[in-house]
Design an enzyme around this catalytic site. Sequence first.
Site, PDB file in Angstrom:
ATOM      1  N   CYS A  87       0.853  -1.187   0.000  1.00  0.00           N
ATOM      2  CA  CYS A  87       0.000   0.000   0.000  1.00  0.00           C
ATOM      3  C   CYS A  87       0.889   1.238   0.000  1.00  0.00           C
ATOM      4  O   CYS A  87       2.019   1.200   0.508  1.00  0.00           O
ATOM      5  CB  CYS A  87      -0.893  -0.019   1.246  1.00  0.00           C
ATOM      6  N   ASP A 469      -6.163   5.780 -41.049  1.00  0.00           N
ATOM      7  CA  ASP A 469      -5.360   5.744 -42.261  1.00  0.00           C
ATOM      8  C   ASP A 469      -5.971   4.677 -43.167  1.00  0.00           C
ATOM      9  O   ASP A 469      -6.760   3.851 -42.724  1.00  0.00           O
ATOM     10  CB  ASP A 469      -3.917   5.401 -41.910  1.00  0.00           C
TER      11      ASP A 469
END
Length: 773
Positions: A87, A469
């Site tokens: 933690c 594209d």
Amino acid sequence: MSESTTHQQRCGCHGHGCTETVSAHEHQQEHEAHHEHEHEHEHEHSHEHAHQAGACCGGTDGGVLKARLSDKAGAESTRLRIQAMDCPTEARLIEKALAGVPGVTELHFDFFERVLTVEHERLESQRLIDAIAHVGMRAEPLSAGAASEPAASTRHGGQGWFALSGVAAFTAEGVAWGMHDQHPLVVLLAVLSIACGGLPTLKKGWIALRSRVLNIHFLMALAVSGALLIGQWPEAAMVLFLFGLAEKLEAMSLSRVGRAVRELMSLAPATAWVRAGDDWREVAVAEVAVGDKLRVRPGERVPLDGDIVVGRSDFNEAPITGESLPRDKGEGEPVFAGSINGQGMVEIVARAPADGSVLARIIDSVRDAQASKAPTQRFIDRFARIYTPAVVLLAVAAAILLPLFGLMPARTAFYQSLVLLVIACPCAMVIATPVTLVSSLAAAARHGLLIKGGEALETAARVRAVAFDKTGTLTTGQTEVVRILPLAECDEVEVLRLAAALDAHSTHPLARALLSAAGARQLDLPPAEQLREQAGLGVSGMIAGRQLSLGSQRMARDAGAWGPALQQSLDEIELQGQAALLLLEGSRALGAIAVADRVRPEAAAAVSRLAALGVHAVILSGDNQRVVDSLGRVTGIDDAQGALLPEDKLTQIERLQARYGVVAMVGDGVNDAPALARADLGVAMGAASDTALETASVALMDDRLAKLPQMLSLAHRTMRVLRFNLGLALAIKLVFFALALSGLATLWMAVFADVGASLIVVGNGLRLARHKP
């Protein structure tokens, strides 16, 4: 292909006829420089608060914490296993401890695997271990290639003693109901509970006080001490037990995230069979060099990325691309580390080291996800720095002002201020973001979606327009010469021979189509000299003393070669949805070459799913407008822009950003590097291109457009889960604010609600690890 190789972006007919010289290496340097600037800015902002007491849970980002930045050469790194570190609370203490060690330059925290990587200037690992021991944590050195799976957590000592702590705490609460909180039996049971299971929390609170860090352990220790001070013995014992139990459960939940990463790591075998003279020997994959020949037997996993040189087999690439159907591959074709060989024996040549394979990059992307601070994480960091000290001040004010104004008895006000201390640490909010994002990224990686970090995932959730594209994206990129139309005294063979000679040294798909057609006819190509690329136009050169050019309609118009015959030929070609390459000699058109590229079969369905997600699609292509319009009709894209120069594509991206906001650009990661960089989210097709993996924020690993809407859908779901988690955590805090200020909350209720919120957000975030498109 080397990163420093100059890539050409063709933007004339069918993307051919103009070139934009883009150094991928320079582009990457610019990207890294920009990232480094942002990262340094974030570090300076974070470090500004490093020694303030208001940094709840350590005031960390849940990812990479920088103790210092150093430009000195010769830095080394040491990996340490710290079982107690799962933690940001522990990370803040470690950072504080190592900040006082000269020579430490950078810290990388991996909470899910409980590994700390310390970059330093030639320090002995024992010195780092001793510094960490000063804040009550044990560190064990890990070798560079050591497995990263943590052992079972033993944070709070023996499980038997902890169970006895719980029994004593509940018994004390029960006895107190029939007697009173200060009864000797109640006190004895409470002391027994604290001694068996609560001392680690109190010790960590003392360490935090000694280190001048305002974290959850300090706040819990302070609240418990206050409860004991006013005689709430059973409640103090219950608070410590519940908090310890919650920490154990939270650690178990977080270890599941690390397990998701380790599942990816287990896909690559630890050893490989390498040719040694006339024999084969088994070696660790880390020892295999690029260029070594490897043997992969039937049923084995491919150890490294490579190219097949002997044999043929089918390969299950689902771990890499998410594609369930095996792919048949033979000599000259690439295979990826982690894929499973089918029935054939093959020999491959390694083309990347173990840490440079596609699988390694996927793993690194997921492991580093907690290191890149997403926008939500940065907001939570800023919020935590304000929230915790504000609530602590509120607790102090409540203890003083409520009795002063006669709103609550002094003892009750003091007790409720202790409740406020318990909920002063936003642990649930701090841990919600990295758990949710890493779970989502691990799930994406298993299904062939390489998303580089939480920021890219959050950006994907906000995409409202996608620019495609054409070549290699909406189409397969497998272009072929359809027909040749001579326009002067040349015949078809001569037109093809001269055009192929001009493009003989190009790697563009159209050049490959010309060379393939010439090869099929077994044509001898004359040497071309003085080759010159003209951006947006084409290529020109000298062949046997003739000045020739190959390129777009714009090139023909600029050369004065336009005429009725050429116009008629182009109309005939474009009406078929094909593109044309024009061969010119000076101002005279020698011929037109019709080329076609197959549309991806899943393109139309992918565009339809994007529309269902509220995402607008547009085609940005260098092909002429008629060809692009034809592709738009096939795929269902109304906004189709053709005849675009490289700078025109950038302008179109900016137009879309002004209209829709967040824009994604989908390309092959090489030819579209400028547009990918300008878009908010760059998406590269396929896994074979190093540039695709290095420059784009997202890579669709199996080269399928269907994965694009899957990725956006996952991003939307991730953000919904993340917003729910944060909202739930904040709502619980607000409820207990109201209860505490009303005098209705109890300490054990506050602890239960606070740690319960943490467990809920962790569990909810972990659901994303099981996500299936």
